[in-house]
Design an enzyme around this catalytic site. Sequence first.
Site, PDB file in Angstrom:
ATOM      1  N   LYS A   1      10.610 -10.789 -18.127  1.00 43.23           N
ATOM      2  CA  LYS A   1       9.574 -11.817 -17.945  1.00 43.23           C
ATOM      3  C   LYS A   1       9.492 -12.711 -19.185  1.00 43.23           C
ATOM      4  O   LYS A   1       9.390 -13.934 -19.091  1.00 43.23           O
ATOM      5  CB  LYS A   1       8.211 -11.156 -17.663  1.00 43.23           C
ATOM      6  CG  LYS A   1       8.159 -10.573 -16.257  1.00 43.23           C
ATOM      7  CD  LYS A   1       7.006  -9.626 -16.027  1.00 43.23           C
ATOM      8  CE  LYS A   1       7.180  -8.975 -14.645  1.00 43.23           C
ATOM      9  NZ  LYS A   1       6.197  -7.932 -14.341  1.00 43.23           N
TER      10      LYS A   1
ATOM     11  N   GLN B   1       1.226  -4.998 -17.058  1.00 45.85           N
ATOM     12  CA  GLN B   1       2.372  -4.363 -16.386  1.00 45.85           C
ATOM     13  C   GLN B   1       1.940  -3.013 -15.806  1.00 45.85           C
ATOM     14  O   GLN B   1       1.453  -2.144 -16.521  1.00 45.85           O
ATOM     15  CB  GLN B   1       3.530  -4.184 -17.391  1.00 45.85           C
ATOM     16  CG  GLN B   1       4.802  -3.659 -16.769  1.00 45.85           C
ATOM     17  CD  GLN B   1       5.418  -4.612 -15.743  1.00 45.85           C
ATOM     18  OE1 GLN B   1       5.545  -5.814 -15.986  1.00 45.85           O
ATOM     19  NE2 GLN B   1       5.789  -4.098 -14.585  1.00 45.85           N
TER      20      GLN B   1
ATOM     21  N   ASP C   1      -0.372 -12.808 -11.283  1.00 47.48           N
ATOM     22  CA  ASP C   1       0.239 -11.806 -10.401  1.00 47.48           C
ATOM     23  C   ASP C   1      -0.328 -11.908  -8.987  1.00 47.48           C
ATOM     24  O   ASP C   1       0.242 -11.373  -8.044  1.00 47.48           O
ATOM     25  CB  ASP C   1      -0.072 -10.391 -10.934  1.00 47.48           C
ATOM     26  CG  ASP C   1       1.136  -9.733 -11.567  1.00 47.48           C
ATOM     27  OD1 ASP C   1       2.266 -10.187 -11.308  1.00 47.48           O
ATOM     28  OD2 ASP C   1       0.945  -8.752 -12.323  1.00 47.48           O
TER      29      ASP C   1
END
Length: 284
Positions: free
Chosen positions: A53, A97, A120
């Site tokens: 990422k 995460q 997200d």
Amino acid sequence: MTAEIINGKEIAAKKRQEIGKEVEKLKEKGVVPGLAVILVGNNDASRTYVRNKQKACQELGMHSVLIEMPEEVSEEELLAKIDELNHASEIHGILVQLPIPKHIDEKKVIESISPSKDVDGFHPVNIGRMMTGQNAFLPCTPYGIMVLLEETGISPAGKHVVVVGRSNIVGKPVGQLMLNHNATVTYCHSKTKDLKQYTKQADIVVSAVGIANFIKADHIKEGAVVIDVGMNRNEAGKLCGDVDFEEVKEKAGYITPVPKGVGPMTITMLMYNTVKSAAESINR
Ligand code: NDP
């Protein structure tokens, strides 16, 4: 029939070029899109995802920050860090995460991220907006699947879509997005009796189960579109999806491979969402 392969790597590269142009435009306006990633503990797979990422951010000229926290960090400390990032003007996207250690309440963490920085697309506010067809950050993997279909010229409208898997991050939202695009949607899961009865009727099958070689040729109808979300390891330790690719590609109309199918789209849509958030921050 031999299926046409949907090349996720190529489509992702094309999308990233478009995103790169948006980054340039924002920079001209004095805004550098910024993503903060919080990594808790020492999970190797998570570390790899986070590295990818950050690399994607760097390649697009975006600002990226990695915040590492030890496995034993308290929920309070993690929430305090998220609160700080919610108020940081140079940060437009915040991502924790997953998975996080068991002593921390995952739902509480997700809900503590400002919906306007939830790139997200996991916050209940964004999920609610998605369900009601409002402007929202769409969850990256399901959104990536929709872009793959669009770029391949496949419209879900009027089609029967069978989604195998009902997780909050893949199965449920991908079915919702298909519905938003006028598909008729059936969800299957581990309690579904006679899975084949459903998948064989599908014009589009999306498999998000997590079992290697789970979907066989006799699960699908001739010419169907098969989207393989699975990321599994076979007996030889090689990355593979949920679909028995060699067998199913001889019957499907279109198929996504693993790797180079859905996978590359997930990070691409994360970048897209971060840039969208940066653009929206100008008008806030
Ligand atoms: P989850 O484990 O959260 O969900 C799996 C789903 O599969 C559940 O809904 C479960 O049903 C269902 N399932 C399990 N066994 C069966 C069965 N025998 N028949 C029918 N359904 C079954 O996984 P995720 O949704 O998070 O991920 C799914 C896969 O996608 C994984 O391989 C993951 O690694 C991959 N993935 C890939 C991404 C990418 O970027 N390419 C991103 C995210 C995930 P039930 O609800 O009843 O338990």
